[in-house]
Motif scaffolding. Structure first.
Motif, PDB file in Angstrom:
ATOM      1  N   TYR A 110     -16.953   7.993   0.792  1.00 36.49           N
ATOM      2  CA  TYR A 110     -15.763   8.547   0.960  1.00 36.49           C
ATOM      3  C   TYR A 110     -14.753   7.731   2.071  1.00 36.49           C
ATOM      4  O   TYR A 110     -13.477   7.692   1.884  1.00 36.49           O
ATOM      5  N   ARG A 111     -15.535   7.437   3.008  1.00 37.10           N
ATOM      6  CA  ARG A 111     -14.846   6.653   4.176  1.00 37.10           C
ATOM      7  C   ARG A 111     -14.396   5.438   3.787  1.00 37.10           C
ATOM      8  O   ARG A 111     -13.067   5.122   4.051  1.00 37.10           O
ATOM      9  N   ALA A 112     -14.968   4.811   3.138  1.00 37.69           N
ATOM     10  CA  ALA A 112     -14.460   3.587   2.441  1.00 37.69           C
ATOM     11  C   ALA A 112     -13.198   3.667   1.389  1.00 37.69           C
ATOM     12  O   ALA A 112     -12.166   2.816   1.411  1.00 37.69           O
TER      13      ALA A 112
ATOM     14  N   PRO B 157     -14.350  -2.165   1.953  1.00 33.21           N
ATOM     15  CA  PRO B 157     -12.981  -1.724   1.426  1.00 33.21           C
ATOM     16  C   PRO B 157     -12.086  -3.213   1.066  1.00 33.21           C
ATOM     17  O   PRO B 157     -11.461  -3.039  -0.041  1.00 33.21           O
ATOM     18  N   ALA B 158     -12.111  -4.124   1.713  1.00 34.43           N
ATOM     19  CA  ALA B 158     -11.432  -5.332   1.491  1.00 34.43           C
ATOM     20  C   ALA B 158     -11.934  -5.991  -0.051  1.00 34.43           C
ATOM     21  O   ALA B 158     -11.325  -6.679  -0.671  1.00 34.43           O
TER      22      ALA B 158
ATOM     23  N   ARG C 169     -16.600  12.853   7.235  1.00 32.86           N
ATOM     24  CA  ARG C 169     -15.706  11.777   7.120  1.00 32.86           C
ATOM     25  C   ARG C 169     -15.042  11.261   8.127  1.00 32.86           C
ATOM     26  O   ARG C 169     -14.771  12.193   8.960  1.00 32.86           O
TER      27      ARG C 169
ATOM     28  N   ALA D  52       0.990  -1.291  -0.062  1.00 33.26           N
ATOM     29  CA  ALA D  52       0.199   0.075  -0.058  1.00 33.26           C
ATOM     30  C   ALA D  52       0.884   1.279   0.170  1.00 33.26           C
ATOM     31  O   ALA D  52       1.916   1.442   0.591  1.00 33.26           O
TER      32      ALA D  52
ATOM     33  N   ASP E 217     -11.168   6.485   1.604  1.00 35.27           N
ATOM     34  CA  ASP E 217     -10.234   6.696   2.442  1.00 35.27           C
ATOM     35  C   ASP E 217      -9.172   5.284   2.987  1.00 35.27           C
ATOM     36  O   ASP E 217      -8.193   5.177   2.971  1.00 35.27           O
ATOM     37  N   GLU E 218     -10.102   4.323   3.297  1.00 34.50           N
ATOM     38  CA  GLU E 218      -9.512   3.189   3.726  1.00 34.50           C
ATOM     39  C   GLU E 218      -8.744   2.417   2.756  1.00 34.50           C
ATOM     40  O   GLU E 218      -7.661   1.673   2.930  1.00 34.50           O
ATOM     41  N   VAL E 219      -9.382   2.293   1.442  1.00 32.21           N
ATOM     42  CA  VAL E 219      -9.004   1.263   0.517  1.00 32.21           C
ATOM     43  C   VAL E 219      -8.030   1.903  -0.376  1.00 32.21           C
ATOM     44  O   VAL E 219      -7.158   1.225  -1.245  1.00 32.21           O
ATOM     45  N   GLU E 220      -7.898   3.121  -0.604  1.00 33.90           N
ATOM     46  CA  GLU E 220      -7.195   3.922  -1.658  1.00 33.90           C
ATOM     47  C   GLU E 220      -5.879   3.437  -1.497  1.00 33.90           C
ATOM     48  O   GLU E 220      -5.089   3.309  -2.709  1.00 33.90           O
TER      49      GLU E 220
END
Length: 406
Positions: free
Chosen positions: A369-371, A273-274, A406, A89, A373-376
């Protein structure tokens, strides 16, 4: 296969008896679906997706083969890295697309300034719009020119989006080429303020005939994309399902369109996200190997919950695989039948809910947008990653509801 509503009691949906749905002639299937490319000896389960229909009926949607009883086949394109190999990541320290689709042209025709203000409110820098074309010419060309001028002044790109499964047929392709010519002419007539691109979302797998010859239809899809890019006179953005790099004929179709592709937009319609990362990885790996940018699409539109019936291999059961000519099918029967090596049987195990919330954010942009933030950072581990596209632009959204929670 098209969905089929059947008069089966809702209890059957939850795994009770199928007897209420018995056909008029004993032994005939209650429901049949294509199951292309599945290897019966490798199946650990077959999933049948259903949802409630009208009254007490249920609607059978599709069947999905779950293969984990055999080693994975070697990828058809050995130059593509294994998407299962982890990528490190990386923090997002570069500009990445924040795009959205808008299929209703009245949204931008009526008030281009308000439309662009709404896009800015939602943090967008690229909109993909439906452009009305009448008798071979772009309708409301002045409004489109005004939209593009307004958007460019605010740092937003505007691309046209076209899409219909019938574009893989001769008649559908001709119709689509006529529209591409109209868009090309618009660009020539407005050379100082042209469209920023053209995107095709064709989805041939929605046609009933796709299940009969999926590899051949993917080849037709590739030929259509190439022809449309040539007609438009520029490379085009291509929308694909997340599974395309993994199915027979998929890598070949992608390789065929590579030289006509400006980028891939991958429908990784998941909300966890996963799960987003898992869905996106095959296309990101393909894009990385073939030096093509890849945008990850996320869904926000309203969808219905589905139910997933799980059937396991057994000596006898209500589900049976058979082959009619070149087509492999799965048959759902009212009564259990004995399986054979050639036509194995699967017995009902249980039913689980497949909630729409696992596929769509349902208009909840703060959650999206929260998801993201986690996955990007995981998506950004691939050199091909170029940003996201949102399926559905929320008109005149309140900034506080989108960015500040967020």
């Amino acid at each position: 296969m098209p969905s089929t509503a059947l008069p089966i009691a809702l209890s059957a949906l939850l795994g009770m008896s199928l007897a209420a749905g018995a056909p008029a002639h004993a032994g005939e299937p209650v429901w049949t679906s294509a199951l292309p490319n599945a290897r019966p000896a490798c199946l650990s389960a077959i999933h049948v997706y259903v949802r409630p229909g009208s009254g007490e009926a249920v609607e059978y949607l599709r069947a999905e083969a779950i293969e984990d009883g055999c080693p994975s086949p070697a990828p058809a394109d050995s130059s593509t890295p294994d998407p299962a190999l982890p990528r490190e990541a990386r923090p997002v320290d570069r500009d990445l697309q924040r795009g959205a689709w808008v299929w209703r042209s009245e949204f931008w025709q009526q008030d281009p300034e308000a439309f662009i203000a709404s896009a800015l409110t939602q943090g967008l820098d690229h909109v993909f719009i439906s452009v009305p074309i009448v008798e071979g010419e772009v309708e409301a060309a002045p409004a489109l020119e005004r939209l593009i001028a307004t958007a460019h002044a605010r740092g937003i790109r505007v691309s046209a989006v076209e899409g219909d499964p019938e574009m893989v047929t001769a008649a559908g392709l001709q119709f689509a080429q006529n529209r591409a010519l109209a868009l090309r002419q618009y660009n020539l007539d407005h050379a100082e303020m042209p469209l920023d691109g053209l995107q095709y979302d064709i989805e041939p797998y929605l046609l009933p005939d796709y299940a009969l010859a999926p590899e051949e239809m993917l080849e037709q899809w590739a030929q259509s994309v190439i022809a449309l890019g040539e007609t438009y006179g520029a490379n085009v953005d291509i929308v694909i399902p997340f599974w395309l790099p993994l199915v027979p004929g998929g890598p070949e179709a992608l390789a065929a369109v590579r030289e006509r592709a400006a980028r891939l937009t991958v429908m990784a319609y998941r909300t966890a996200p996963a799960s987003i990362l898992t869905a996106a990885q095959p296309a990101l790996a393909w894009g990385e190997a073939h030096d093509l940018p890849v945008v990850i699409a996320l869904e926000t539109g309203p969808l219905e919950d589905e139910y997933l019936q799980v059937y396991r291999p057994a000596p006898s059961g209500q589900l049976q695989i058979s082959r009619s000519g070149p087509v492999q099918e799965v048959h759902l029967l009212a009564d259990a039948v004995s399986g054979t090596i050639a036509e194995p049987a699967f017995r009902y195990s249980h039913t689980v809910t497949a909630p729409a919330s696992r596929v769509s954010f349902g208009g909840d942009l703060p959650a999206l947008y929260r998801a993201l933030d986690e996955v990007e950072p995981g998506l950004n581990g691939y050199d091909s990653y170029a940003g996201v596209a949102i399926h559905g632009l929320v008109q005149l959204a309140d900034p506080a509801l989108i960015r500040n929670e967020r």
